[in-house]
Every structure is written in structure tokens, then in C-alpha cells.
Motif scaffolding. Structure first.
Motif, PDB file in Angstrom:
ATOM      1  N   ALA A   1       0.814  -1.222   0.000  1.00  0.00           N
ATOM      2  CA  ALA A   1       0.000   0.000   0.000  1.00  0.00           C
ATOM      3  C   ALA A   1       0.846   1.270   0.000  1.00  0.00           C
ATOM      4  O   ALA A   1       0.300   2.376   0.035  1.00  0.00           O
ATOM      5  N   GLY A   2       2.160   1.123  -0.031  1.00  0.00           N
ATOM      6  CA  GLY A   2       3.032   2.292  -0.043  1.00  0.00           C
ATOM      7  C   GLY A   2       3.217   2.931   1.320  1.00  0.00           C
ATOM      8  O   GLY A   2       3.645   4.085   1.422  1.00  0.00           O
ATOM      9  N   ILE A   3       2.907   2.198   2.375  1.00  0.00           N
ATOM     10  CA  ILE A   3       3.076   2.700   3.744  1.00  0.00           C
ATOM     11  C   ILE A   3       4.497   2.388   4.200  1.00  0.00           C
ATOM     12  O   ILE A   3       4.932   1.229   4.143  1.00  0.00           O
ATOM     13  N   PRO A   4       5.246   3.368   4.672  1.00  0.00           N
ATOM     14  CA  PRO A   4       6.609   3.092   5.122  1.00  0.00           C
ATOM     15  C   PRO A   4       6.634   2.173   6.343  1.00  0.00           C
ATOM     16  O   PRO A   4       5.810   2.318   7.249  1.00  0.00           O
ATOM     17  N   VAL A   5       7.561   1.237   6.310  1.00  0.00           N
ATOM     18  CA  VAL A   5       7.788   0.319   7.419  1.00  0.00           C
ATOM     19  C   VAL A   5       9.062   0.770   8.108  1.00  0.00           C
ATOM     20  O   VAL A   5      10.113   0.899   7.469  1.00  0.00           O
ATOM     21  N   VAL A   6       8.961   1.009   9.416  1.00  0.00           N
ATOM     22  CA  VAL A   6      10.079   1.532  10.194  1.00  0.00           C
ATOM     23  C   VAL A   6      10.441   0.531  11.286  1.00  0.00           C
ATOM     24  O   VAL A   6       9.580   0.139  12.076  1.00  0.00           O
ATOM     25  N   ASN A   7      11.701   0.124  11.324  1.00  0.00           N
ATOM     26  CA  ASN A   7      12.179  -0.749  12.391  1.00  0.00           C
ATOM     27  C   ASN A   7      12.692   0.095  13.550  1.00  0.00           C
ATOM     28  O   ASN A   7      13.384   1.100  13.328  1.00  0.00           O
ATOM     29  N   ILE A   8      12.363  -0.347  14.760  1.00  0.00           N
ATOM     30  CA  ILE A   8      12.883   0.266  15.970  1.00  0.00           C
ATOM     31  C   ILE A   8      13.630  -0.837  16.716  1.00  0.00           C
ATOM     32  O   ILE A   8      13.086  -1.918  16.928  1.00  0.00           O
ATOM     33  N   LEU A   9      14.854  -0.563  17.118  1.00  0.00           N
ATOM     34  CA  LEU A   9      15.645  -1.520  17.893  1.00  0.00           C
ATOM     35  C   LEU A   9      15.974  -0.900  19.240  1.00  0.00           C
ATOM     36  O   LEU A   9      16.253   0.291  19.337  1.00  0.00           O
TER      37      LEU A   9
ATOM     38  N   LYS B   1      -8.841   1.840   1.526  1.00  0.00           N
ATOM     39  CA  LYS B   1      -9.869   2.870   1.410  1.00  0.00           C
ATOM     40  C   LYS B   1      -9.258   4.145   0.845  1.00  0.00           C
ATOM     41  O   LYS B   1      -8.148   4.526   1.197  1.00  0.00           O
ATOM     42  N   PRO B   2      -9.986   4.855  -0.005  1.00  0.00           N
ATOM     43  CA  PRO B   2      -9.427   6.059  -0.642  1.00  0.00           C
ATOM     44  C   PRO B   2      -9.046   7.175   0.322  1.00  0.00           C
ATOM     45  O   PRO B   2      -8.174   7.959   0.024  1.00  0.00           O
ATOM     46  N   GLU B   3      -9.700   7.246   1.507  1.00  0.00           N
ATOM     47  CA  GLU B   3      -9.395   8.358   2.422  1.00  0.00           C
ATOM     48  C   GLU B   3      -8.080   8.172   3.155  1.00  0.00           C
ATOM     49  O   GLU B   3      -7.621   9.089   3.835  1.00  0.00           O
ATOM     50  N   VAL B   4      -7.442   7.004   3.055  1.00  0.00           N
ATOM     51  CA  VAL B   4      -6.161   6.799   3.714  1.00  0.00           C
ATOM     52  C   VAL B   4      -5.059   7.237   2.753  1.00  0.00           C
ATOM     53  O   VAL B   4      -4.824   6.590   1.730  1.00  0.00           O
ATOM     54  N   ALA B   5      -4.407   8.326   3.065  1.00  0.00           N
ATOM     55  CA  ALA B   5      -3.309   8.835   2.219  1.00  0.00           C
ATOM     56  C   ALA B   5      -2.055   8.027   2.470  1.00  0.00           C
ATOM     57  O   ALA B   5      -1.800   7.595   3.585  1.00  0.00           O
ATOM     58  N   HIS B   6      -1.306   7.832   1.455  1.00  0.00           N
ATOM     59  CA  HIS B   6      -0.060   7.065   1.575  1.00  0.00           C
ATOM     60  C   HIS B   6       1.128   7.998   1.671  1.00  0.00           C
ATOM     61  O   HIS B   6       1.153   9.054   1.081  1.00  0.00           O
ATOM     62  N   ALA B   7       2.103   7.547   2.451  1.00  0.00           N
ATOM     63  CA  ALA B   7       3.302   8.361   2.660  1.00  0.00           C
ATOM     64  C   ALA B   7       4.183   8.383   1.431  1.00  0.00           C
ATOM     65  O   ALA B   7       4.144   7.506   0.621  1.00  0.00           O
TER      66      ALA B   7
END
Length: 187
Positions: free
Chosen positions: A42-50, A181-187
Motif C-alpha cells: 500500500a506504499g506505507i513506510p515500514v520503520v524498524n525500531i531496535l 480505502k481512498p481516504e487513507v493517504a499514503h506516505a
């Protein structure tokens, strides 16, 4: 509103702790990988936290402050934290603000510790938060009075205290459906 998936503390350090238990690991890893793949699609960034601190296997020089082997994704960013929440002092908050990301999807290890604490802080900072319990992992704990709480009981308690106050409690399927859903904007 732009969103990001936080994969909190899914690191090899835990595999070397005395409380490590693999009972829930197969389902957790399946759900987390499903969530990661859906967010990436969906083009949502995935961020790892360590998490790194002075506690034996969480020390940087232990060699265990690295993602668990079942994680195969390439995160858009990786941040290191030294406290229980991922937002203060890690650089993550600035990164999110620079990208106008105001919706966080929370996953990781331990449900009631770093995942819950990050959720509470994020809510206080004005973020919309989806807490994906089935994409979190925790372990049984023994209370000072001798009562043993299972991982499932701890997750249920976390859901109880977060729901409607700090986050929306949702499944992987709910999050991924919402991302379409269309209302969810992608980063």
C-alpha cells in the motif's frame, strides 16, 4: 493522513532472555509478516525500531541488537531507542514530522512494554494509533503475589487499557482493509 508501520524491538536480543518462549512465535511472525507485506504493497513506510541499553543482550556489542531472522523486509528507516517508547530521543519523531506522518500502526515485542508505551506517548503527541495486538508478542509474567499471567492475559489487559483512550485495537485484516480505502493517504 499519512501512515507508517512501526516494527518495535523485533530483535534477536529477546531470544537470549530467560523468559523467551516460542509458543506464540509462529503466529506472531506470520501475522507480522502479513502486516508488513500489506503495508509495503500500500506504499506505507515500514520503520524498524531496535532497543539498545546496558542490559547484557541489549547492549550493542552483544551482537543481538538486530532484527529477528524471520523478518525479510527492508525498512524505510531504522531507529535505535534507549527508553521504553520509540518516540523520545530516537530521532523517529522528527522523521515522522518531516514526512507529515500522523497515523501510526503499532506492532512488535513486548505488547505491554515498549509497544504499549509507544502507543500512549504517540496518542499524547496527537497521533492516530492503530494497535495491532495480533502482530505483537509478549511472554507470561509472575506478579509479586505469585499469580502468573499468561501472554494472552497480558495482551487482553493491554487492549483493555488502550482501547478508545490511546488507540484503536485492530486486527491485521482490519488495518490492511483500511489501507485500501481512498481516504487513507499514503506516505
Amino acid at each position: 493522513m499519512s501512515a507508517a508501520l512501526l516494527v518495535i524491538d523485533v530483535q534477536q536480543s529477546f531470544e537470549h532472555r530467560p523468559y523467551w518462549d516460542t509458543h506464540d512465535l509462529p503466529e506472531f511472525s506470520r501475522r507480522l509478516n502479513q502486516l508488513i507485506a500489506g503495508c509495503e504493497a500500500a506504499g506505507i513506510p515500514v520503520v524498524n525500531i531496535l532497543h539498545a541499553d546496558n542490559d547484557d543482550v541489549f547492549r550493542k556489542d552483544s551482537g543481538w541488537v538486530k532484527p529477528m531472522a524471520f523478518l525479510r523486509h527492508t525498512p524505510m528507516a531504522t531507529f535505535e531507542k534507549h527508553v521504553h517508547n520509540a518516540l523520545t530521543e530516537s530521532g523517529l519523531l522528527q522523521w515522522l514530522n518531516e514526512r507529515n506522518i500522523r497515523h501510526l500502526i503499532i506492532s512488535g515485542i513486548r505488547t505491554e512494554q515498549c509497544c504499549e508505551t509507544t502507543t500512549r506517548v504517540a496518542s499524547d503527541l496527537g497521533f492516530t494509533v492503530d494497535f495491532v495486538s495480533e502482530a505483537t508478542l509478549t511472554f507470561a509474567m509472575t506478579h509479586a503475589n505469585g499469580t502468573v499471567y499468561s501472554a494472552a492475559e497480558i495482551k487482553a489487559r493491554t487492549e483493555l487499557v488502550l482501547a478508545g483512550r490511546f488507540a484503536r485495537i485492530c486486527s491485521v485484516a482490519q488495518v490492511l482493509a483500511d489501507l485500501k480505502k481512498p481516504e487513507v493517504a499514503h506516505a
